[in-house]
Design an enzyme around this catalytic site. Structure first.
Site, PDB file in Angstrom:
ATOM      1  N   GLU A   1       0.834  -1.202   0.000  1.00  0.00           N
ATOM      2  CA  GLU A   1       0.000   0.000   0.000  1.00  0.00           C
ATOM      3  C   GLU A   1       0.870   1.254   0.000  1.00  0.00           C
ATOM      4  O   GLU A   1       0.452   2.304  -0.494  1.00  0.00           O
ATOM      5  CB  GLU A   1      -0.940  -0.006   1.213  1.00  0.00           C
TER       6      GLU A   1
ATOM      7  N   HIS B   1       7.416 -26.848   3.270  1.00  0.00           N
ATOM      8  CA  HIS B   1       6.615 -27.954   2.746  1.00  0.00           C
ATOM      9  C   HIS B   1       5.502 -27.457   1.830  1.00  0.00           C
ATOM     10  O   HIS B   1       4.563 -28.193   1.537  1.00  0.00           O
ATOM     11  CB  HIS B   1       6.037 -28.770   3.906  1.00  0.00           C
TER      12      HIS B   1
ATOM     13  N   LYS C   1     -14.016   1.378  -3.912  1.00  0.00           N
ATOM     14  CA  LYS C   1     -15.017   1.775  -2.908  1.00  0.00           C
ATOM     15  C   LYS C   1     -16.102   2.640  -3.542  1.00  0.00           C
ATOM     16  O   LYS C   1     -17.288   2.493  -3.232  1.00  0.00           O
ATOM     17  CB  LYS C   1     -14.340   2.537  -1.762  1.00  0.00           C
TER      18      LYS C   1
END
EC number: 5.3.1.9
Length: 558
Positions: free
Chosen positions: A358, A389, A519
Site C-alpha cells: 500500500e 513444505h 469503494k
C-alpha cells in the site's frame, strides 16, 4: 528530482550490472573471501537484546554496496529522512506530515507540526490509554451487570486491524492477566457472526477503530455488534460501558452511543498502516498490559534513532532497502518473501503486505509523471517450517529469483523437550539459507545418487532433477528473543526500509489512492443488487455478474 533511470548513480549501477552480472556467484564469492560474513553483516546491540542482519548471502560485492549507498545519497535519502523526523509535510498529495515516529518518541524531544509541538498531545493520549488499560485489566471497569471484561473485540479494517492483530499474536506470551482479544475486519457477515457466537455481552468490550467513524465495513460491523449487544442489555445507556472509539469524529461517536470520554484520539499525520503505535494499539495494550506496550514503543524508538543517526553504509533499514532496489530495478525481481521462523510471527508477512504494497504500490512520481521503472514488490510469506513444505520448491528450483528475508529468535518462548523443537527450527533456518546460496552441483548430485546405490540408468534419469543452481539471495535476521521491545525494533526497521525505497523511486509512500476507486464503484453497485430487474448500466462482464448473482440469490440449494 530527476527520474531514477536518469540518475547518473543509477546508470552507473546498471552498467556495472550488465558487465559483471555473470561474475556474481555466491559460492565463488564466499570461497574468495573467507571474511565475507564480517564484511556484509551488522550487529545492532540494544539493552534488550541484539539483532544480527547478515546480508552476505546476497549477490553483491563491496563495489555494488558502495554504488548503492552512493545512489541513496544521490536520491536525497538523508535529507528526506530529516524532513520526516522534523514534521514536514512529506505526504504531499494529502498535505500531511508523516509522524509515526512521534508516537513512539520515548526521548520526548519536541517534534513540530506547523510550529506546534505534538508531543504533549501524544503523551496525553498515552496517559489516557494507560489509565483505561489499568481499569479494565484490574477489573475496576465493569460491564452493565457488574461483570469484569473478559473479551475485547477490535472492529476495524486495514491499518486499524492488521497491525494490532499481528502484534497481539506475536506477543501472546506476554498476555497473562489480560482479556482475550478478537479482531473483526471483513464486511462478510461470517466474520462477525462467528466471533459474536463465542462471546458473552455482559463481559465484552468493543473497540470501534475508525478515524472518520464513517468507514463502511467498520461501521456496519459496529452497528451489528451494537444490535447483538442490545438484544441482551436492552437499555441503550449500557452501550457506554461496552463500546469505546478510536476516532477523531466526536459527533459521530456520540451519535453511536459512545461516551466521548471513552474516545481515544489520533491525528491526520498518522497513516493507517503506521498506526499501531497510536490509540489504534489500544487492543494491544489491553491484551499485553501497558508496560509491554511501552516496551514495544521503546523498541521502535531505538530503531528510529539507529535509522536517523547511523551512516548509510551501516544503517540496517537503508541496507535492506538498497538490496531491494538492486533486485527490483537491476535483476527485475517482482516479489519479496518474508519468512519468519517463529510461529508467533505468523501474521508478520501479512502485516507487511499492507505496509509495503500500500505504501510503494505506485506508478506516479512526485512530479506527477509515470515511472519508467519497477516500484514496490509483491510481498508474501509464511512461517517456517510450514513454508518449506509448501512453496520453497519454487524458491529453490523455480524460474524466478525471489529474494527472501529469513527471521528467527535465538531463544524460544517454549523450550519444550529441553529445547529440541527450537534446535530443529534453528537447524532448518540455517540450512535453508545455505542451500539457497550454495545449491547442489551436478557432481555433488551424482555422488549422492551413486552413494544411494542407483543404477547408471536411474542415475542419469534423476540427475538433472537433483541439481540445485543455488545463487538465490537471502537476508538472515537473527535476534535474541521475540520480546515487545524486539518486535517494535523489527517493525520499525521494515517501516524505514519502505520509506527509503519510496524516496529512491520518488513516489509518495504515505497515500493510498488506489484504495478509493473500488469503494466508489461499490457504492454505486450496492443499490443495483436490490430487486429482480436486469442491470445494463455497466460493461458486459459486470452486468453479467450482477444479473447472475440476482438470479441465484433466490435459487434453492440442497
Amino acid at each position: 528530482m530527476a527520474a531514477l533511470t536518469r540518475d547518473p548513480q543509477f546508470q552507473k549501477l546498471q552498467q556495472w550490472y550488465r558487465e559483471h552480472r555473470s561474475e556474481l556467484n555466491l559460492r565463488r564469492l564466499f570461497d574468495a573471501n573467507k571474511d565475507r560474513f564480517n564484511h556484509f553483516s551488522l550487529t545492532l546491540n540494544t539493552n534488550h537484546g541484539h539483532i544480527l542482519v547478515d546480508y552476505s548471502k546476497n549477490l553483491v560485492t563491496e563495489d555494488v554496496m558502495r554504488m548503492l549507498v552512493d545512489l541513496a545519497k544521490s536520491r536525497g535519502v538523508e535529507a528526506a529522512r530529516e524532513r520526516m523526523f522534523n514534521g514536514e509535510k512529506i505526504n504531499y498529495t494529502e498535505g500531511r506530515a508523516v509522524l509515526h515516529v512521534a508516537l513512539r518518541n520515548r526521548s520526548n524531544t519536541p517534534i513540530l507540526v506547523d510550529g506546534k509541538d505534538v508531543m504533549p498531545e501524544v503523551n496525553k493520549v498515552l496517559d489516557k490509554m494507560k489509565s483505561f488499560c489499568q481499569r479494565v485489566r484490574s477489573g475496576d471497569w465493569k460491564g452493565y451487570t457488574g461483570k469484569t471484561i473478559t473479551d475485547v473485540i477490535n472492529i476495524g479494517i486495514g491499518g486499524s486491524d492488521l497491525g494490532p492483530l499481528m502484534v497481539t499474536e506475536a506477543l501472546k506470551p506476554y498476555s497473562s492477566g489480560g482479556p482475550r482479544v478478537w479482531y473483526v475486519s471483513n464486511i462478510d457477515g461470517t466474520h462477525i457472526a462467528k466471533t459474536l457466537a463465542q462471546l458473552n455481552p455482559e463481559s465484552s468490550l468493543f473497540i470501534i477503530a475508525s478515524k472518520t467513524f464513517t468507514t463502511q465495513e467498520t461501521i456496519t460491523n459496529a452497528e451489528t455488534a451494537k444490535e447483538w449487544f442490545l438484544q441482551a442489555a436492552k437499555d441503550p445507556s449500557a452501550v457506554a460501558k461496552h463500546f469505546v472509539a478510536l476516532s477523531t469524529n466526536t459527533t459521530k461517536v456520540k451519535e453511536f452511543g459512545i461516551d466521548p470520554q471513552n474516545m481515544f484520539e489520533f491525528w491526520d499525520w498518522v497513516g493507517g498502516r503506521y498506526s499501531l503505535w497510536s490509540a489504534i494499539g489500544l487492543s494491544i495494550a489491553l491484551h499485553v498490559g501497558f508496560d509491554n506496550f511501552e516496551q514495544l514503543l521503546s523498541g521502535a524508538h531505538w530503531m528510529d534513532q539507529h535509522f536517523r543517526t547511523t551512516p548509510l553504509e551501516k544503517n540496517a533499514p537503508v541496507l535492506l532497502a538498497l538490496l531491494g532496489i538492486w533486485y527490483i530495478n537491476c535483476f527485475g525481481c517482482e516479489t519479496h518473501a518474508m519468512l519468519p521462523y517463529d510461529q508467533y510471527l505468523h501474521r508478520f508477512a501479512a502485516y507487511f503486505q499492507q505496509g509495503d504494497m500500500e505504501s510503494n504500490g505506485k506508478y506516479i512520481t512526485k512530479s506527477g509523471t509515470r515511472v519508467d521503472h519497477q516500484t514496490g514488490p509483491i510481498v508474501w510469506g509464511e512461517p517456517g517450517t510450514n513454508g518449506q513444505h509448501a512453496f520453497y520448491q519454487l524458491i529453490h528450483q523455480g524460474t524466478k529469483m525471489i529474494p527472501c528475508d529469513f527471521l528467527i529468535p535465538v531463544q524460544t518462548q517454549h523450550p519444550i523437550r529441553k529445547g529440541l523443537h527450537h534446535k530443529i527450527l534453528l537447524a532448518n533456518f540455517l540450512a535453508q539459507t545455505e542451500a539457497l546460496m550454495r545449491g547442489k552441483s551436478t557432481e555433488e548430485a551424482r555422488k549422492e545418487l551413486q552413494a544411494a546405490g542407483k543404477s547408471p540408468e536411474d542415475l542419469e534419469r534423476l540427475l538433472p532433477h537433483k541439481v540445485f543452481e543455488g545463487n538465490r539471495p537471502t537476508n538472515s535476521i537473527v535476534f535474541t528473543k521475540l520480546t515487545p521491545f524486539m518486535l517494535g525494533a523489527l517493525v520499525a526497521m521494515y517501516e524505514h526500509k519502505i520509506f527509503v525505497q519510496g524516496i529512491i523511486w520518488d513516489i509518495n509512500s504515505f497515500d493510498q489512492w488506489g484504495v478509493e476507486l473500488g469503494k466508489q464503484l461499490a457504492k454505486k453497485i450496492e443499490p443495483e443488487l436490490d430487486g429482480s430487474a436486469q442491470v445494463t448500466s455497466h460493461d458486459a462482464s459486470t452486468n453479467g455478474l450482477i444479473n447472475f448473482i440476482k438470479q441465484q440469490r433466490e435459487a434453492r440449494v440442497q
